[in-house]
Design an enzyme around this catalytic site. Sequence first.
Site, PDB file in Angstrom:
ATOM      1  CG  ASP A  65      -0.263  -0.337   2.489  1.00  0.00           C
ATOM      2  OD1 ASP A  65       0.900   0.095   2.665  1.00  0.00           O
ATOM      3  OD2 ASP A  65      -0.854  -1.045   3.328  1.00  0.00           O
ATOM      4  CG  ASP A  67       1.092   4.850   4.137  1.00  0.00           C
ATOM      5  OD1 ASP A  67      -0.084   4.499   3.965  1.00  0.00           O
ATOM      6  OD2 ASP A  67       1.927   4.166   4.750  1.00  0.00           O
ATOM      7  CG  ASP A 145       9.237   2.905  12.528  1.00  0.00           C
ATOM      8  OD1 ASP A 145       9.486   3.465  11.441  1.00  0.00           O
ATOM      9  OD2 ASP A 145       8.506   1.894  12.628  1.00  0.00           O
TER      10      ASP A 145
HETATM   11  P1  ATP Z   1       4.233  -2.118   5.804  1.00  0.00           P
HETATM   12  O1  ATP Z   1       5.043  -2.636   4.662  1.00  0.00           O
HETATM   13  O2  ATP Z   1       3.900  -3.173   6.763  1.00  0.00           O
HETATM   14  O3  ATP Z   1       3.044  -1.307   5.425  1.00  0.00           O
HETATM   15  P2  ATP Z   1       5.166   0.383   6.808  1.00  0.00           P
HETATM   16  O4  ATP Z   1       6.522   0.863   7.180  1.00  0.00           O
HETATM   17  O5  ATP Z   1       4.498   1.060   5.656  1.00  0.00           O
HETATM   18  O6  ATP Z   1       5.251  -1.181   6.576  1.00  0.00           O
HETATM   19  P3  ATP Z   1       2.922   1.225   8.326  1.00  0.00           P
HETATM   20  O7  ATP Z   1       2.399   0.647   9.598  1.00  0.00           O
HETATM   21  O8  ATP Z   1       2.102   1.201   7.104  1.00  0.00           O
HETATM   22  O9  ATP Z   1       4.288   0.461   8.084  1.00  0.00           O
HETATM   23  O10 ATP Z   1       3.385   2.691   8.660  1.00  0.00           O
HETATM   24  C1  ATP Z   1       3.679   3.659   7.668  1.00  0.00           C
HETATM   25  C2  ATP Z   1       4.827   4.534   8.134  1.00  0.00           C
HETATM   26  O11 ATP Z   1       4.480   5.190   9.361  1.00  0.00           O
HETATM   27  C3  ATP Z   1       6.112   3.779   8.448  1.00  0.00           C
HETATM   28  O12 ATP Z   1       6.922   3.572   7.312  1.00  0.00           O
HETATM   29  C4  ATP Z   1       6.778   4.702   9.452  1.00  0.00           C
HETATM   30  O13 ATP Z   1       7.419   5.750   8.802  1.00  0.00           O
HETATM   31  C5  ATP Z   1       5.608   5.262  10.228  1.00  0.00           C
HETATM   32  N1  ATP Z   1       5.302   4.464  11.425  1.00  0.00           N
HETATM   33  C6  ATP Z   1       4.451   3.425  11.525  1.00  0.00           C
HETATM   34  N2  ATP Z   1       4.400   2.923  12.767  1.00  0.00           N
HETATM   35  C7  ATP Z   1       5.239   3.677  13.505  1.00  0.00           C
HETATM   36  C8  ATP Z   1       5.626   3.680  14.873  1.00  0.00           C
HETATM   37  N3  ATP Z   1       5.130   2.787  15.724  1.00  0.00           N
HETATM   38  N4  ATP Z   1       6.523   4.620  15.271  1.00  0.00           N
HETATM   39  C9  ATP Z   1       7.008   5.543  14.402  1.00  0.00           C
HETATM   40  N5  ATP Z   1       6.690   5.572  13.108  1.00  0.00           N
HETATM   41  C10 ATP Z   1       5.820   4.666  12.642  1.00  0.00           C
HETATM   42 MG    MG Z   2       2.470   0.790   4.973  1.00  0.00          MG
END
Ligand code: ATP
Ligand code: MG
Length: 438
Positions: A65, A67, A145
């Site tokens: 996905d 963002d 993070d």
């Molecule tokens: P995925 O591939 O699982 O979607 P993702 O990194 O995109 O991994 P998401 O949960 O969709 O994870 O979160 C989107 C973004 O938001 C992350 O890339 C990160 O920058 C930020 N983020 C998410 N969770 C946290 C957290 N617990 N603390 C700080 N930043 C976070």
């Molecule tokens: Mg994501």
Amino acid sequence: MVLRKIFKKPAGDSHKISKRDHKIKADQTSKAARDIVLRLQEKGFEAYMVGGCIRDILSGIKPKDFDVATSAKPEQVVRLFPRARIIGRRFKIVHVRQGRELIEVTTFRAHHTQGKGAQGQQSDTGILVRDNVYGSLEDDAIRRDFTCNSFYYDPSSETLFDMCGGFADLRDGILRTIGDPYERFREDPVRMLRAVRFEAKLGLQLDQDSCDALEVNRHMMAEVSPARLFDEVIKVLMTDSADIAFGKLIDTGLFDQLFPGTADALDADPGLIRLIELAMENTVDRIKMDKGVAPFFLYAALLWPATKLSFDEFCANGMSPSEAMETAARKTLDRQSVRITIPKRFSVPIAEVWKLQTVLPRISPKRASKTAEHTRFRAGYDFLLLREETGENTDNLGQWWTDYQKANPVVRQEMAHTRNKGRPRRRKRTNNNNSPSN
Ligand code: ATP
Ligand code: MG
């Protein structure tokens, strides 16, 4: 502010990576996300594709996905798109539907201590409980993070803004916390789980400082709301690197924090880990073959060691297998709920899969056909095969059910008649008509 130290130079050109270096092609990104970014920019806002989607593209993985991060406030975003709505309590985000895609649009946020108002709050243990303070792109970047999650991609200029040095870290295979890892893991202990997830998924190695911080702070997992952890664990383990992720959960000690009941059972009988390992290997295979994996099946495996030991104990104390299994299931699920809330729509099938382990051996012509029609039969049968694969002796029951499913109705009747003939029947207790027949 410790996080500030991450910026060795002021934000600006030093963070820019041109197309020649990042090599991201337009068709690797989502059209919906591109359209949303362009519309926000047209209206004078800053907007970028952000986080995991860019990290994945740079790592050669197709993002699941996309963002978007923007300087526009949620209310301003909502006004620009007909199919947009504000969601979220913990974080206010906007879901924008564009064609068949759903894009999450978040407003740049600041770390709460940088904000002026009291919108951000920390609990006594340092956990961040609310985080709705708006900020600049730089603020937004350092509250993420890991360095590899702090990429901002502008599709108009095809420029990648690498705010925290994630590009070099990815190239070097390093997963690095932004800022002080002790503070960041304390603030949100789920980041430790995310660390394991990204290490496994991207083949990265957590940097030494963060490893040390994880060891010191892993007990903080107990502070995370149990409701949040169900999904987080699924995200770590329902992947094509489930086996690696599981190994890392064990090695880091996070598994013991998340599943204390299973951990105790594994201390008592280390061999029971095999069933979980096999379930993880199956998960990997199924995902690679585009087959579905059910979260309840994964949890049934993760919690089985505790259930199995209690079941054996209850049976030894004279309970019937079915009663013993029901009691053991309740005990395991009750204990687990302190750490992870397992919603009813999952805990019911988990208990059913376990219960089927006592139903599958009870074969009579009538029972066998009824069992084969049970909603959870397939999962229960797969679970039985897993148990057999660990070396558990079930008197070839798995093979019997395999043959039964392939047989025609006449042969099935015959099979069910003969299966338990001559086998010792379990002594029935006078007050219990439910005793299994084998
Ligand atoms: P995925 O591939 O699982 O979607 P993702 O990194 O995109 O991994 P998401 O949960 O969709 O994870 O979160 C989107 C973004 O938001 C992350 O890339 C990160 O920058 C930020 N983020 C998410 N969770 C946290 C957290 N617990 N603390 C700080 N930043 C976070
Ligand atoms: Mg994501």
